[in-house]
Write a protein that holds these residues in place. Structure first.
Motif, PDB file in Angstrom:
ATOM      1  N   ARG A 209      28.871  45.613  79.014  1.00  0.00           N
ATOM      2  CA  ARG A 209      29.649  45.571  80.565  1.00  0.00           C
ATOM      3  C   ARG A 209      30.311  46.854  80.845  1.00  0.00           C
ATOM      4  N   GLY A 210      29.973  47.486  81.898  1.00  0.00           N
ATOM      5  CA  GLY A 210      30.599  48.899  82.331  1.00  0.00           C
ATOM      6  C   GLY A 210      30.113  49.864  81.589  1.00  0.00           C
ATOM      7  N   GLY A 211      28.879  49.842  80.732  1.00  0.00           N
ATOM      8  CA  GLY A 211      28.202  50.859  80.187  1.00  0.00           C
ATOM      9  C   GLY A 211      26.805  50.883  80.388  1.00  0.00           C
ATOM     10  N   GLU A 212      25.964  51.954  79.824  1.00  0.00           N
ATOM     11  CA  GLU A 212      24.494  52.132  80.004  1.00  0.00           C
ATOM     12  C   GLU A 212      23.867  51.182  79.082  1.00  0.00           C
TER      13      GLU A 212
ATOM     14  N   GLU B 209      22.900  45.617  76.807  1.00  0.00           N
ATOM     15  CA  GLU B 209      23.542  46.027  78.272  1.00  0.00           C
ATOM     16  C   GLU B 209      25.124  45.628  78.285  1.00  0.00           C
TER      17      GLU B 209
END
Length: 137
Positions: free
Chosen positions: A79-82, A77
């Motif tokens: 940060r700031g992404g899918e 997961e």
């Protein structure tokens, strides 16, 4: 000399070509290739110049049918992404590889799931990934 090798035989061209370069050239044609040892019959992956099982150099290239089972999986997961799934899959031909499982939520991938080969193109390079419900190439 092993005669019952896994996968479908591939013509590799010049024998002096580095194993990873041959592997990448097959990926560029959307073929998942692996090596099989002509001496002991074991599947070999990642590509190398000698069999890790018996030490012999009699490695031939084979085409995987692309059927696999998830051996292990984790969700990344960023940060700031899918979120995405990184998995180890066991190919039907007898080798294991690290890959991404796509086409399903990363958190839904389970050990034992059957997956099939797909290709994604990332930065101009064909990358083997696996997903549910699609026929293998």
């Amino acid at each position: 000399m092993a005669t019952d090798l896994p996968g479908v035989a591939l013509d590799t061209g010049p024998a002096a070509t580095a194993p990873h370069a041959v592997y990448q050239s097959w990926l560029d044609r959307e073929v998942l290739a692996f090596q099989a040892c002509g001496a002991c019959g074991n599947a070999v992956f990642p590509p190398r110049s000698r069999c890790p099982h018996c030490g012999r150099p009699e490695l031939g290239w084979r085409r995987s049918r692309g059927h696999a089972v998830v051996y292990s999986a984790t969700t990344i997961e960023p940060r700031g992404g899918e979120p995405y799934c990184v998995a180890l899959v066991d190919l039907a031909e007898g080798y294991r590889m690290m890959t991404n499982v796509v086409g399903v939520a990363a958190s839904d991938v389970r050990i034992g799931d059957q997956v099939t080969l797909r290709f994604e193109h990332r930065d101009g390079t064909a990358v083997p990934v696996f997903g549910p419900g699609e026929e293998a190439r």
